[in-house]
Design a protein around this motif. Sequence first.
Motif, PDB file in Angstrom:
ATOM      1  N   ALA A   1       0.874  -1.297   0.003  1.00  0.00           N
ATOM      2  CA  ALA A   1      -0.067  -0.079   0.026  1.00  0.00           C
ATOM      3  C   ALA A   1       0.974   1.248  -0.122  1.00  0.00           C
ATOM      4  O   ALA A   1       0.262   2.354  -0.203  1.00  0.00           O
ATOM      5  N   ASP A   2       2.061   1.152   0.480  1.00  0.00           N
ATOM      6  CA  ASP A   2       3.091   2.472   0.342  1.00  0.00           C
ATOM      7  C   ASP A   2       3.567   2.594  -0.887  1.00  0.00           C
ATOM      8  O   ASP A   2       4.177   3.492  -1.403  1.00  0.00           O
ATOM      9  N   ALA A   3       3.599   1.822  -1.890  1.00  0.00           N
ATOM     10  CA  ALA A   3       4.320   1.885  -3.005  1.00  0.00           C
ATOM     11  C   ALA A   3       4.049   2.974  -3.852  1.00  0.00           C
ATOM     12  O   ALA A   3       4.672   3.794  -4.403  1.00  0.00           O
ATOM     13  N   PRO A   4       2.853   3.640  -3.967  1.00  0.00           N
ATOM     14  CA  PRO A   4       2.754   4.992  -4.506  1.00  0.00           C
ATOM     15  C   PRO A   4       3.461   5.740  -3.945  1.00  0.00           C
ATOM     16  O   PRO A   4       4.190   7.071  -4.743  1.00  0.00           O
ATOM     17  N   ALA A   5       3.323   6.139  -2.609  1.00  0.00           N
ATOM     18  CA  ALA A   5       4.046   7.122  -1.885  1.00  0.00           C
ATOM     19  C   ALA A   5       5.672   7.015  -1.890  1.00  0.00           C
ATOM     20  O   ALA A   5       6.401   7.943  -1.967  1.00  0.00           O
ATOM     21  N   ILE A   6       6.137   5.680  -2.008  1.00  0.00           N
ATOM     22  CA  ILE A   6       7.360   5.314  -2.183  1.00  0.00           C
ATOM     23  C   ILE A   6       8.082   5.742  -3.452  1.00  0.00           C
ATOM     24  O   ILE A   6       9.009   6.517  -3.547  1.00  0.00           O
ATOM     25  N   VAL A   7       7.056   5.558  -4.479  1.00  0.00           N
ATOM     26  CA  VAL A   7       7.634   5.944  -5.813  1.00  0.00           C
ATOM     27  C   VAL A   7       7.707   7.639  -6.047  1.00  0.00           C
ATOM     28  O   VAL A   7       8.499   8.075  -6.538  1.00  0.00           O
ATOM     29  N   ALA A   8       6.839   7.997  -5.329  1.00  0.00           N
ATOM     30  CA  ALA A   8       6.777   9.677  -5.434  1.00  0.00           C
ATOM     31  C   ALA A   8       8.057  10.181  -4.589  1.00  0.00           C
ATOM     32  O   ALA A   8       8.716  11.155  -5.030  1.00  0.00           O
ATOM     33  N   LEU A   9       8.495   9.593  -3.477  1.00  0.00           N
ATOM     34  CA  LEU A   9       9.546   9.870  -2.778  1.00  0.00           C
ATOM     35  C   LEU A   9      10.827   9.708  -3.679  1.00  0.00           C
ATOM     36  O   LEU A   9      11.896  10.628  -3.565  1.00  0.00           O
ATOM     37  N   MET A  10      10.944   8.582  -4.178  1.00  0.00           N
ATOM     38  CA  MET A  10      12.130   8.100  -4.994  1.00  0.00           C
ATOM     39  C   MET A  10      12.207   9.252  -6.279  1.00  0.00           C
ATOM     40  O   MET A  10      13.288   9.858  -6.295  1.00  0.00           O
ATOM     41  N   LYS A  11      11.260   9.648  -6.810  1.00  0.00           N
ATOM     42  CA  LYS A  11      11.194  10.646  -7.964  1.00  0.00           C
ATOM     43  C   LYS A  11      12.027  11.928  -7.254  1.00  0.00           C
ATOM     44  O   LYS A  11      12.467  12.683  -7.791  1.00  0.00           O
ATOM     45  N   ALA A  12      11.155  12.416  -6.278  1.00  0.00           N
ATOM     46  CA  ALA A  12      11.420  13.640  -5.674  1.00  0.00           C
ATOM     47  C   ALA A  12      13.001  13.537  -5.253  1.00  0.00           C
ATOM     48  O   ALA A  12      13.956  14.477  -5.361  1.00  0.00           O
ATOM     49  N   SER A  13      13.514  12.623  -4.473  1.00  0.00           N
ATOM     50  CA  SER A  13      14.997  12.326  -4.325  1.00  0.00           C
ATOM     51  C   SER A  13      15.877  12.334  -5.262  1.00  0.00           C
ATOM     52  O   SER A  13      16.840  13.045  -5.404  1.00  0.00           O
ATOM     53  N   ILE A  14      15.432  11.755  -6.441  1.00  0.00           N
ATOM     54  CA  ILE A  14      16.417  11.597  -7.469  1.00  0.00           C
ATOM     55  C   ILE A  14      16.354  12.954  -8.130  1.00  0.00           C
ATOM     56  O   ILE A  14      17.571  13.421  -8.454  1.00  0.00           O
ATOM     57  N   ALA A  15      15.355  13.492  -8.423  1.00  0.00           N
ATOM     58  CA  ALA A  15      15.309  15.167  -9.082  1.00  0.00           C
ATOM     59  C   ALA A  15      16.205  16.122  -8.413  1.00  0.00           C
ATOM     60  O   ALA A  15      16.525  16.886  -8.894  1.00  0.00           O
ATOM     61  N   GLU A  16      16.243  15.901  -7.182  1.00  0.00           N
ATOM     62  CA  GLU A  16      16.837  16.944  -6.054  1.00  0.00           C
ATOM     63  C   GLU A  16      18.148  16.562  -5.540  1.00  0.00           C
ATOM     64  O   GLU A  16      18.983  17.342  -5.783  1.00  0.00           O
ATOM     65  N   ASN A  17      18.005  15.585  -5.066  1.00  0.00           N
ATOM     66  CA  ASN A  17      19.342  15.196  -4.345  1.00  0.00           C
ATOM     67  C   ASN A  17      20.385  14.675  -5.013  1.00  0.00           C
ATOM     68  O   ASN A  17      21.497  14.688  -4.369  1.00  0.00           O
ATOM     69  N   MET A  18      20.288  14.580  -6.555  1.00  0.00           N
ATOM     70  CA  MET A  18      21.693  14.152  -7.132  1.00  0.00           C
ATOM     71  C   MET A  18      22.123  15.604  -7.882  1.00  0.00           C
ATOM     72  O   MET A  18      23.188  15.413  -8.575  1.00  0.00           O
ATOM     73  N   LYS A  19      21.309  16.476  -7.751  1.00  0.00           N
ATOM     74  CA  LYS A  19      22.046  17.804  -8.767  1.00  0.00           C
ATOM     75  C   LYS A  19      23.259  18.316  -8.278  1.00  0.00           C
ATOM     76  O   LYS A  19      23.965  18.673  -9.246  1.00  0.00           O
ATOM     77  N   GLY A  20      23.576  18.207  -7.111  1.00  0.00           N
ATOM     78  CA  GLY A  20      25.229  18.671  -6.710  1.00  0.00           C
ATOM     79  C   GLY A  20      26.229  17.870  -7.154  1.00  0.00           C
ATOM     80  O   GLY A  20      27.397  17.979  -7.070  1.00  0.00           O
TER      81      GLY A  20
END
Length: 184
Positions: free
Chosen positions: A15-34
Amino acid sequence: MSKDTRFSHRIATEADAPAIVALMKASIAENMKGFLTAEEIAAAQETMGLDTTLLEDGTYFVIETEQGGATVMAGCGGWGKRKTLYGGNHTKGRDDSYSNPAKDAARIRAMYTHPDWTRRGVGSLLIELGENAAREAGFKTIELGSTVPGEPLYRARGYEEVSRETQVAANGHVNTIILMRKAL
């Protein structure tokens, strides 16, 4: 945010899968920029994502905290008792057979921190949870496939580089995976 932020953890469910995928996308988009260019981030996304075997095995954690009176997901990650080193359901070259704790390494897998919660101990907590669970399952060694942005955290937590693999992504840019290992 306060230094006194309190985090709780639990085993993730389907049941957490949609929230996990959304968190993954946000993390990848922002946390890798540096660490990576936009093209390199896109290349890395070819091997990143949700691996539902971690949910099925009960080896994936959700880190939560309270924000504005609501419970929010601050991070997710876990450990694997299967031979697949990294990647999501879509990643090529998977080996979902189970590892033998007597001779194989466990895996730290799919660690992501929401951009609002970086540098607050979420990653370290996930590593600790995964290592402890792998140790309890009888594993003596643990490995992971790190991205370039994840490498500093893993080094700080005692992981040592074994090798680096580069893959050319569909966009022509390189994706680097760093195999790292630690004795439990």
